[in-house]
Design a protein around this motif. Sequence first.
Motif, PDB file in Angstrom:
ATOM      1  N   LEU A 155       8.058  -0.864   5.028  1.00 21.51           N
ATOM      2  CA  LEU A 155       6.726  -1.435   5.129  1.00 21.51           C
ATOM      3  C   LEU A 155       5.701  -0.343   5.443  1.00 21.51           C
ATOM      4  CD1 LEU A 155       5.011  -4.059   5.289  1.00 21.51           C
ATOM      5  CD2 LEU A 155       5.431  -4.007   7.734  1.00 21.51           C
ATOM      6  N   ASP A 156       4.630  -0.315   4.690  1.00 18.42           N
ATOM      7  CA  ASP A 156       3.562   0.656   4.913  1.00 18.42           C
ATOM      8  C   ASP A 156       2.566   0.071   5.902  1.00 18.42           C
ATOM      9  OD1 ASP A 156       1.758   2.720   4.839  1.00 18.42           O
ATOM     10  OD2 ASP A 156       1.162   2.417   2.750  1.00 18.42           O
ATOM     11  N   LYS A 157       2.599   0.557   7.129  1.00 18.20           N
ATOM     12  CA  LYS A 157       1.754   0.013   8.186  1.00 18.20           C
ATOM     13  C   LYS A 157       0.277   0.320   7.957  1.00 18.20           C
ATOM     14  CE  LYS A 157       5.397   0.224  11.632  1.00 18.20           C
ATOM     15  NZ  LYS A 157       5.847   0.825  12.879  1.00 18.20           N
ATOM     16  N   LEU A 158      -0.031   1.319   7.164  1.00 16.79           N
ATOM     17  CA  LEU A 158      -1.424   1.679   6.905  1.00 16.79           C
ATOM     18  C   LEU A 158      -2.120   0.638   6.029  1.00 16.79           C
ATOM     19  CD1 LEU A 158      -1.026   5.513   6.291  1.00 16.79           C
ATOM     20  CD2 LEU A 158      -1.815   4.365   8.377  1.00 16.79           C
ATOM     21  N   LYS A 159      -1.346  -0.154   5.298  1.00 17.19           N
ATOM     22  CA  LYS A 159      -1.931  -1.161   4.413  1.00 17.19           C
ATOM     23  C   LYS A 159      -2.236  -2.471   5.134  1.00 17.19           C
ATOM     24  CE  LYS A 159       0.089   0.510   0.122  1.00 17.19           C
ATOM     25  NZ  LYS A 159       0.956   0.166  -1.013  1.00 17.19           N
ATOM     26  N   LEU A 160      -1.804  -2.588   6.382  1.00 15.82           N
ATOM     27  CA  LEU A 160      -2.043  -3.814   7.129  1.00 15.82           C
ATOM     28  C   LEU A 160      -3.488  -3.872   7.605  1.00 15.82           C
ATOM     29  CD1 LEU A 160       1.182  -3.943   9.320  1.00 15.82           C
ATOM     30  CD2 LEU A 160       0.709  -5.203   7.234  1.00 15.82           C
ATOM     31  N   ASN A 161      -4.045  -5.061   7.624  1.00 16.61           N
ATOM     32  CA  ASN A 161      -5.418  -5.241   8.093  1.00 16.61           C
ATOM     33  C   ASN A 161      -5.431  -5.469   9.595  1.00 16.61           C
ATOM     34  OD1 ASN A 161      -6.410  -5.138   5.480  1.00 16.61           O
ATOM     35  ND2 ASN A 161      -6.143  -7.337   5.175  1.00 16.61           N
TER      36      ASN A 161
END
Length: 44
Positions: free
Chosen positions: A13-19
């Motif tokens: 999971l790419d945490k940078l893509k989370l809002n």
Amino acid sequence: MSDKPSMAEVENLDKLKLNKTETQEKNPLPSKEMTEQQKQAGES
């Protein structure tokens, strides 16, 4: 597809893509002072 994601999906999971979201409690519990006031009001 199952209800639970596989561990590989979770690990990648790419945490940078989370809002970012701000959470607000909609129904906060009354303070201790408020409950004391209600108890006193109920006794009289």
